[in-house]
Design an enzyme around this catalytic site. Sequence first.
Site, PDB file in Angstrom:
ATOM      1  CG  ASP A 153       3.783 -20.553 -20.581  1.00  0.00           C
ATOM      2  OD1 ASP A 153       2.921 -21.442 -20.525  1.00  0.00           O
ATOM      3  OD2 ASP A 153       3.507 -19.348 -20.648  1.00  0.00           O
ATOM      4  CD  GLU A 170       1.095 -23.045 -22.972  1.00  0.00           C
ATOM      5  OE1 GLU A 170      -0.083 -22.735 -22.695  1.00  0.00           O
ATOM      6  OE2 GLU A 170       1.975 -22.196 -23.226  1.00  0.00           O
TER       7      GLU A 170
END
Length: 268
Positions: A58, A92
Amino acid sequence: ITNYHNRGDSTFEGESSTFGDFFGLDDVFTEKLEVVAGWTKVWQDWITKFDIDGYRIDTAKHVNPEFWQAFLPAVLKTAKAAGKSYFPIYGEVYDTDPNNLSKFVTDYKFPGVLDFAFQAAASKYATFGNGEQDLLDLFNQDDLYTTATTSAYGLTTFLDNHDMSRFYSIVNEDFTKFKSGMAMLLTMRGVPQMYYGDETLKNLIRHSRDLRNYMTKYKEVMELLEDQEQIIEEDIDDEDEITETAENNEEKEKLASTAGKTVFYPGT
């Protein structure tokens, strides 16, 4: 304390993008060698001790590139030594420009990233039917991801995720447009990622501010829950008192009505 940047919340501009706290989450000092070594060992242990088969990383764009350049090859080496010849890792990187996305693959050592550029182009085409040029421009830039070991075919493509509205809502709950988007996701280049609920036409309009409020309001929510638990406990106590009073009254009435009689209670 010295292993954190301690710069306060990020403004997402300039150096604050990598040094600032992410919506209140303390930003780790990933430029320090001991931090690099420590985090690398943690992720390697997850592979060797818990048999992890891949990672989605992330907020990759909010960490300094030098960290990834040291961290990712070491983690992949551990996976290979553990017998995992195919170990997917994708980051991400919330950016729709392939010029920026591709740097994480070619320069920062990510095997792949979430293809936000595909999400934007495919959603536009499915929704409005006039985004052919955007798709053409997208695929014409695929070579930006090409190295000896990577290509655009290793990108993770998607139509929606937890940070945005559901795809069925994006296309205004038009099932034909929904099918068009899914057809592109499942047949065009890349590794398709489907968000749970899409198979049941889950619909939800979401905004980034609403999604992030849970981070900044965490303390308030916890205090509210604690207050609610206290109320519930008080309600339970009140209920117990009421029940006990009712049982006592019932027993008194029973005794009064059976005065002078022999009463049989089953089970006694």
